[in-house]
Write a protein that holds these residues in place. Structure first.
Motif, PDB file in Angstrom:
ATOM      1  N   ASP A  47      -7.081   1.570   5.114  1.00  0.00           N
ATOM      2  CA  ASP A  47      -6.758   2.430   6.119  1.00  0.00           C
ATOM      3  C   ASP A  47      -5.307   2.926   6.549  1.00  0.00           C
ATOM      4  O   ASP A  47      -4.458   2.083   5.958  1.00  0.00           O
ATOM      5  N   ASN A  48      -5.149   4.074   7.120  1.00  0.00           N
ATOM      6  CA  ASN A  48      -3.704   4.170   7.179  1.00  0.00           C
ATOM      7  C   ASN A  48      -3.729   5.279   8.461  1.00  0.00           C
ATOM      8  O   ASN A  48      -4.625   5.438   9.181  1.00  0.00           O
ATOM      9  N   MET A  49      -2.335   5.949   8.578  1.00  0.00           N
ATOM     10  CA  MET A  49      -2.171   6.692   9.778  1.00  0.00           C
ATOM     11  C   MET A  49      -2.649   8.184   9.818  1.00  0.00           C
ATOM     12  O   MET A  49      -2.553   8.780  10.491  1.00  0.00           O
ATOM     13  N   ASN A  50      -3.384   8.688   8.697  1.00  0.00           N
ATOM     14  CA  ASN A  50      -3.727  10.065   8.398  1.00  0.00           C
ATOM     15  C   ASN A  50      -4.831  10.513   9.481  1.00  0.00           C
ATOM     16  O   ASN A  50      -4.561  11.648   9.753  1.00  0.00           O
ATOM     17  N   PRO A  51      -5.734   9.882   9.651  1.00  0.00           N
ATOM     18  CA  PRO A  51      -6.599  10.319  10.923  1.00  0.00           C
ATOM     19  C   PRO A  51      -6.021  10.646  12.247  1.00  0.00           C
ATOM     20  O   PRO A  51      -6.182  11.618  12.945  1.00  0.00           O
ATOM     21  N   GLN A  79       6.693   9.765   9.118  1.00  0.00           N
ATOM     22  CA  GLN A  79       6.965  11.161   9.244  1.00  0.00           C
ATOM     23  C   GLN A  79       7.298  11.258  10.743  1.00  0.00           C
ATOM     24  O   GLN A  79       6.665  10.529  11.298  1.00  0.00           O
ATOM     25  N   THR A  80       7.919  12.366  11.113  1.00  0.00           N
ATOM     26  CA  THR A  80       7.935  12.669  12.457  1.00  0.00           C
ATOM     27  C   THR A  80       6.936  13.457  12.667  1.00  0.00           C
ATOM     28  O   THR A  80       6.797  14.813  12.216  1.00  0.00           O
ATOM     29  N   VAL A  81       6.309  13.213  13.745  1.00  0.00           N
ATOM     30  CA  VAL A  81       5.157  14.059  14.426  1.00  0.00           C
ATOM     31  C   VAL A  81       5.351  14.293  16.006  1.00  0.00           C
ATOM     32  O   VAL A  81       5.570  13.047  16.820  1.00  0.00           O
ATOM     33  N   SER A  82       5.468  15.607  16.343  1.00  0.00           N
ATOM     34  CA  SER A  82       5.806  15.582  17.791  1.00  0.00           C
ATOM     35  C   SER A  82       6.886  14.491  18.532  1.00  0.00           C
ATOM     36  O   SER A  82       6.697  14.031  19.781  1.00  0.00           O
ATOM     37  N   GLY A  83       8.047  14.650  17.720  1.00  0.00           N
ATOM     38  CA  GLY A  83       9.023  13.869  18.158  1.00  0.00           C
ATOM     39  C   GLY A  83       9.036  12.395  17.947  1.00  0.00           C
ATOM     40  O   GLY A  83      10.032  11.673  18.290  1.00  0.00           O
ATOM     41  N   SER A  84       7.911  11.784  17.540  1.00  0.00           N
ATOM     42  CA  SER A  84       7.706  10.321  17.379  1.00  0.00           C
ATOM     43  C   SER A  84       7.465  10.180  15.884  1.00  0.00           C
ATOM     44  O   SER A  84       6.769  11.096  15.260  1.00  0.00           O
ATOM     45  N   VAL A  85       8.221   8.753  15.366  1.00  0.00           N
ATOM     46  CA  VAL A  85       7.989   8.506  13.916  1.00  0.00           C
ATOM     47  C   VAL A  85       6.577   7.761  13.804  1.00  0.00           C
ATOM     48  O   VAL A  85       6.066   6.883  14.594  1.00  0.00           O
ATOM     49  N   VAL A  86       5.828   8.305  12.803  1.00  0.00           N
ATOM     50  CA  VAL A  86       4.529   7.882  12.622  1.00  0.00           C
ATOM     51  C   VAL A  86       4.642   7.064  11.208  1.00  0.00           C
ATOM     52  O   VAL A  86       5.294   7.735  10.129  1.00  0.00           O
TER      53      VAL A  86
END
Length: 179
Positions: A47-51, A79-86
Motif C-alpha cells: 500500500d502507498n499514498m497513490n490513492p 511530493q508536494t500536493v496542494s501545499g502539503s508534503v505527501v
C-alpha cells in the motif's frame, strides 16, 4: 528486495518481515508484479499514498526500470500536493493514509535476525531523510492486542548511487514467535 529512492524522499515505512539465511516470502518482494486497475500502477501487496494523490496526477510510489535483478524496482518520492508534503511511503500490507502508519502487514512465523535486500538512495537535499521500519508482532489473546516481538528503525545513510546490498539487524524484545 529492491528500492530506489529519488529526490524528496522524507519517509519510508515498511511493515514486513525480514530475510533470514533462507529467504522469507515477503509478498512481491522483488516488485515485479504491479496492478493498474485503479488508473495508476501500484505494487501488488504494497500500500502507498497513490490513492490519495491520484486525483492530482502526482504519484509518490512508482514502477521504474531497470530493476536490480528483475525488470522493475519501486521508486518512492515525497511530493508536494496542494501545499502539503505527501510522503513517499510503501507498506507491505495496508497503510493508514491519514497517519501514514501501517494498518496491517502479512502473516509471518519465523524469527529472522536481519532484513536484507538491495537499494539505491538519492536525497534531494541533506535535510531529506529516508528510513525503513520493520515490526514483527504476535496477537495476544489475553489482552486482545498485538505485542511487539521484534523491530528496527533504520535511517538511510548518505547516498547510495548504485545497487548495493544491505543487512539491517532486528531488535528482539520477546522470545515469542511472530505471527
Amino acid at each position: 528486495m529492491k528500492y530506489l529512492f529519488y529526490p524528496f524522499v522524507l519517509l519510508i515505512c515498511a511493515l514486513f518481515a525480514c530475510i533470514p539465511s533462507s529467504y522469507a516470502q515477503i509478498p512481491n518482494n522483488d516488485f515485479e508484479i504491479w496492478d493498474s486497475s485503479a488508473g495508476y500502477k501500484t505494487p501488488i501487496g504494497w500500500d502507498n499514498m497513490n490513492p490519495v494523490t491520484f486525483s492530482t496526477s502526482v504519484f509518490t510510489c512508482q514502477q521504474m526500470v531497470p530493476g536490480n535483478t528483475g525488470l522493475y524496482h519501486l521508486a518512492l518520492n515525497s511530493q508536494t500536493v496542494s501545499g502539503s508534503v505527501v510522503p513517499g511511503i510503501a507498506v507491505s500490507g495496508l497503510l493508514d493514509p491519514t497517519t501514514h502508519k501501517p494498518a496491517s502487514g502479512f502473516p509471518y512465523a519465523l524469527r529472522p535476525q536481519v532484513l536484507a535486500g538491495s537499494w539505491q538512495y538519492m536525497a534531494y537535499t541533506t535535510a531529506d531523510q529516508g528510513f525503513i521500519e520493520v515490526l514483527l508482532s504476535k496477537w495476544n489473546s489475553i489482552s486482545s492486542r498485538r505485542d511487539t516481538v521484534a523491530f528496527t528503525h533504520y535511517l538511510l545513510p548518505g547516498m547510495v548511487m548504485y545497487w548495493a546490498d544491505f543487512h539491517i539487524p532486528l531488535n528482539y524484545v520477546s522470545s515469542a514467535t511472530p505471527d
